[in-house]
Design a protein around this motif. Structure first.
Motif, PDB file in Angstrom:
ATOM      1  N   GLY A  56      -7.881  -1.203   6.257  1.00  8.45           N
ATOM      2  CA  GLY A  56      -8.888  -1.745   6.959  1.00  8.45           C
ATOM      3  C   GLY A  56      -9.483  -2.874   6.658  1.00  8.45           C
ATOM      4  N   ILE A  57     -10.016  -3.054   5.451  1.00 10.49           N
ATOM      5  CA  ILE A  57     -10.377  -4.313   4.747  1.00 10.49           C
ATOM      6  C   ILE A  57      -9.363  -5.425   4.844  1.00 10.49           C
ATOM      7  CG2 ILE A  57     -11.051  -5.458   2.503  1.00 10.49           C
ATOM      8  CD1 ILE A  57     -12.126  -2.852   1.651  1.00 10.49           C
ATOM      9  N   VAL A  58      -8.000  -5.184   4.647  1.00  9.20           N
ATOM     10  CA  VAL A  58      -7.029  -6.146   4.954  1.00  9.20           C
ATOM     11  C   VAL A  58      -6.976  -6.809   6.362  1.00  9.20           C
ATOM     12  CG1 VAL A  58      -4.663  -6.855   4.749  1.00  9.20           C
ATOM     13  CG2 VAL A  58      -5.915  -5.756   2.797  1.00  9.20           C
ATOM     14  N   ARG A  59      -7.134  -5.708   7.394  1.00 11.17           N
ATOM     15  CA  ARG A  59      -6.784  -6.072   8.787  1.00 11.17           C
ATOM     16  C   ARG A  59      -8.280  -6.865   9.055  1.00 11.17           C
ATOM     17  NH1 ARG A  59      -3.487  -4.774  12.769  1.00 11.17           N
ATOM     18  NH2 ARG A  59      -5.246  -4.399  14.065  1.00 11.17           N
ATOM     19  N   ILE A 108       0.676  -1.368  -0.159  1.00 10.46           N
ATOM     20  CA  ILE A 108      -0.081   0.184   0.020  1.00 10.46           C
ATOM     21  C   ILE A 108       0.834   1.213  -0.003  1.00 10.46           C
ATOM     22  CG2 ILE A 108      -1.594   1.250   1.259  1.00 10.46           C
ATOM     23  CD1 ILE A 108      -2.827  -1.444   2.342  1.00 10.46           C
ATOM     24  N   ARG A 109       2.088   1.269   0.845  1.00  9.09           N
ATOM     25  CA  ARG A 109       2.872   2.500   1.086  1.00  9.09           C
ATOM     26  C   ARG A 109       3.637   2.788  -0.428  1.00  9.09           C
ATOM     27  NH1 ARG A 109       7.542   0.036   1.021  1.00  9.09           N
ATOM     28  NH2 ARG A 109       7.796  -1.671   2.510  1.00  9.09           N
ATOM     29  N   ILE A 110       3.712   1.870  -1.305  1.00 13.13           N
ATOM     30  CA  ILE A 110       4.134   2.165  -2.445  1.00 13.13           C
ATOM     31  C   ILE A 110       3.314   2.763  -3.394  1.00 13.13           C
ATOM     32  CG2 ILE A 110       5.508   1.203  -4.480  1.00 13.13           C
ATOM     33  CD1 ILE A 110       7.250   1.092  -2.060  1.00 13.13           C
ATOM     34  N   ARG A 111       2.232   2.077  -3.488  1.00 14.97           N
ATOM     35  CA  ARG A 111       0.983   2.692  -4.237  1.00 14.97           C
ATOM     36  C   ARG A 111       0.560   4.028  -4.064  1.00 14.97           C
ATOM     37  NH1 ARG A 111      -2.983  -0.980  -3.307  1.00 14.97           N
ATOM     38  NH2 ARG A 111      -1.846  -2.115  -1.863  1.00 14.97           N
ATOM     39  N   VAL A 112       0.564   4.424  -2.591  1.00 16.04           N
ATOM     40  CA  VAL A 112       0.167   5.428  -1.877  1.00 16.04           C
ATOM     41  C   VAL A 112       1.324   6.557  -2.533  1.00 16.04           C
ATOM     42  CG1 VAL A 112       0.132   7.112  -0.016  1.00 16.04           C
ATOM     43  CG2 VAL A 112      -1.165   5.126  -0.100  1.00 16.04           C
ATOM     44  N   SER A 113       2.609   6.335  -2.462  1.00 14.27           N
ATOM     45  CA  SER A 113       3.729   7.199  -2.781  1.00 14.27           C
ATOM     46  C   SER A 113       3.639   7.311  -4.272  1.00 14.27           C
ATOM     47  CB  SER A 113       5.042   6.527  -2.375  1.00 14.27           C
ATOM     48  OG  SER A 113       5.074   6.243  -1.127  1.00 14.27           O
ATOM     49  N   ILE A 114       3.320   6.346  -5.211  1.00 17.71           N
ATOM     50  CA  ILE A 114       3.426   6.686  -6.534  1.00 17.71           C
ATOM     51  C   ILE A 114       1.896   7.591  -6.904  1.00 17.71           C
ATOM     52  CG2 ILE A 114       2.757   5.424  -8.910  1.00 17.71           C
ATOM     53  CD1 ILE A 114       4.459   3.167  -7.785  1.00 17.71           C
ATOM     54  N   SER A 115       0.746   7.271  -6.228  1.00 13.08           N
ATOM     55  CA  SER A 115      -0.289   8.138  -6.520  1.00 13.08           C
ATOM     56  C   SER A 115       0.036   9.665  -6.216  1.00 13.08           C
ATOM     57  CB  SER A 115      -1.341   7.275  -5.600  1.00 13.08           C
ATOM     58  OG  SER A 115      -1.906   6.023  -6.204  1.00 13.08           O
ATOM     59  N   LEU A 116       0.515   9.778  -5.060  1.00 15.61           N
ATOM     60  CA  LEU A 116       0.824  10.994  -4.473  1.00 15.61           C
ATOM     61  C   LEU A 116       1.543  11.723  -5.485  1.00 15.61           C
ATOM     62  CD1 LEU A 116       1.018  10.826  -0.646  1.00 15.61           C
ATOM     63  CD2 LEU A 116      -0.732  12.157  -2.058  1.00 15.61           C
ATOM     64  N   ALA A 117       2.753  11.121  -5.781  1.00 17.55           N
ATOM     65  CA  ALA A 117       3.781  11.816  -6.851  1.00 17.55           C
ATOM     66  C   ALA A 117       2.932  12.212  -8.195  1.00 17.55           C
ATOM     67  CB  ALA A 117       4.730  10.800  -6.944  1.00 17.55           C
ATOM     68  N   LEU A 118       2.305  11.245  -8.741  1.00 23.19           N
ATOM     69  CA  LEU A 118       1.595  11.484  -9.874  1.00 23.19           C
ATOM     70  C   LEU A 118       0.632  12.798  -9.614  1.00 23.19           C
ATOM     71  CD1 LEU A 118       0.840   8.166 -11.506  1.00 23.19           C
ATOM     72  CD2 LEU A 118       2.045   9.928 -12.713  1.00 23.19           C
ATOM     73  N   ALA A 119      -0.060  12.625  -8.583  1.00 24.58           N
ATOM     74  CA  ALA A 119      -1.224  13.640  -8.321  1.00 24.58           C
ATOM     75  C   ALA A 119      -0.586  14.967  -8.304  1.00 24.58           C
ATOM     76  CB  ALA A 119      -2.056  13.350  -7.277  1.00 24.58           C
ATOM     77  N   PHE A 120       0.377  15.005  -7.411  1.00 22.14           N
ATOM     78  CA  PHE A 120       1.267  16.335  -7.123  1.00 22.14           C
ATOM     79  C   PHE A 120       2.007  16.742  -8.302  1.00 22.14           C
ATOM     80  CE2 PHE A 120       1.617  16.715  -2.505  1.00 22.14           C
ATOM     81  CZ  PHE A 120       0.525  16.198  -1.901  1.00 22.14           C
TER      82      PHE A 120
END
Length: 137
Positions: A122-125, A59-71
């Motif tokens: 949360g779903i994974v947890r 998840i952290r990798i996908r968050v980082s890539i998504s934020l980088a693209l959006a920004f």
């Protein structure tokens, strides 16, 4: 397409529809939602599409890539070359690239991506390894 990728892609579709509806019917929404829902949903959609492509990544990798693209997309709105502005004038170009830089958009993007990541976490947890094992299908 494996089960996890399909799940992310299918989840993105109602987000896209909600985002388009938030623009089309913005006059019928409370002012706060009318102003910020579209950008927040755009970022959530971006996270889900990145997750479709990189379903096995943490998840952290996908968050980082998504934020980088959006920004990056938001920052690109500071640049106004005629060829780029002509792309922005198309419906799809305007939806993807936007028009003018706003600091508030960066906040919306962060919230939208965080909503996707926290929901997934949360779903994974709750489901445990069941959801994570879908990626091997």
């Amino acid at each position: 397409m494996n089960s996890t990728r399909l799940l992310y892609f299918v989840a993105a579709m109602p987000v896209v529809l909600a985002g388009l509806a938030s623009r089309k019917y913005r006059g019928h929404l409370p002012p706060f939602l009318a102003e910020y829902a579209g950008d927040t949903l755009w970022a959530l959609m971006l996270y889900l599409l990145i997750s479709t492509l990189l379903a096995r990544s943490p998840i952290r990798i996908r968050v980082s890539i998504s934020l980088a693209l959006a920004f990056s997309v938001e920052t690109s709105q500071l640049y106004h070359a005629p060829w780029l502005d002509s792309i922005r004038q198309t419906t799809l170009g305007g939806l993807v690239l936007g028009f003018g830089f706003l600091w508030s958009d960066l906040v919306c993007y962060s919230i939208g991506i965080a909503l996707g990541a926290v929901t997934e976490w949360g779903i994974v947890r709750v489901t445990g390894p069941k959801l994570e094992n879908l990626s091997s299908d």
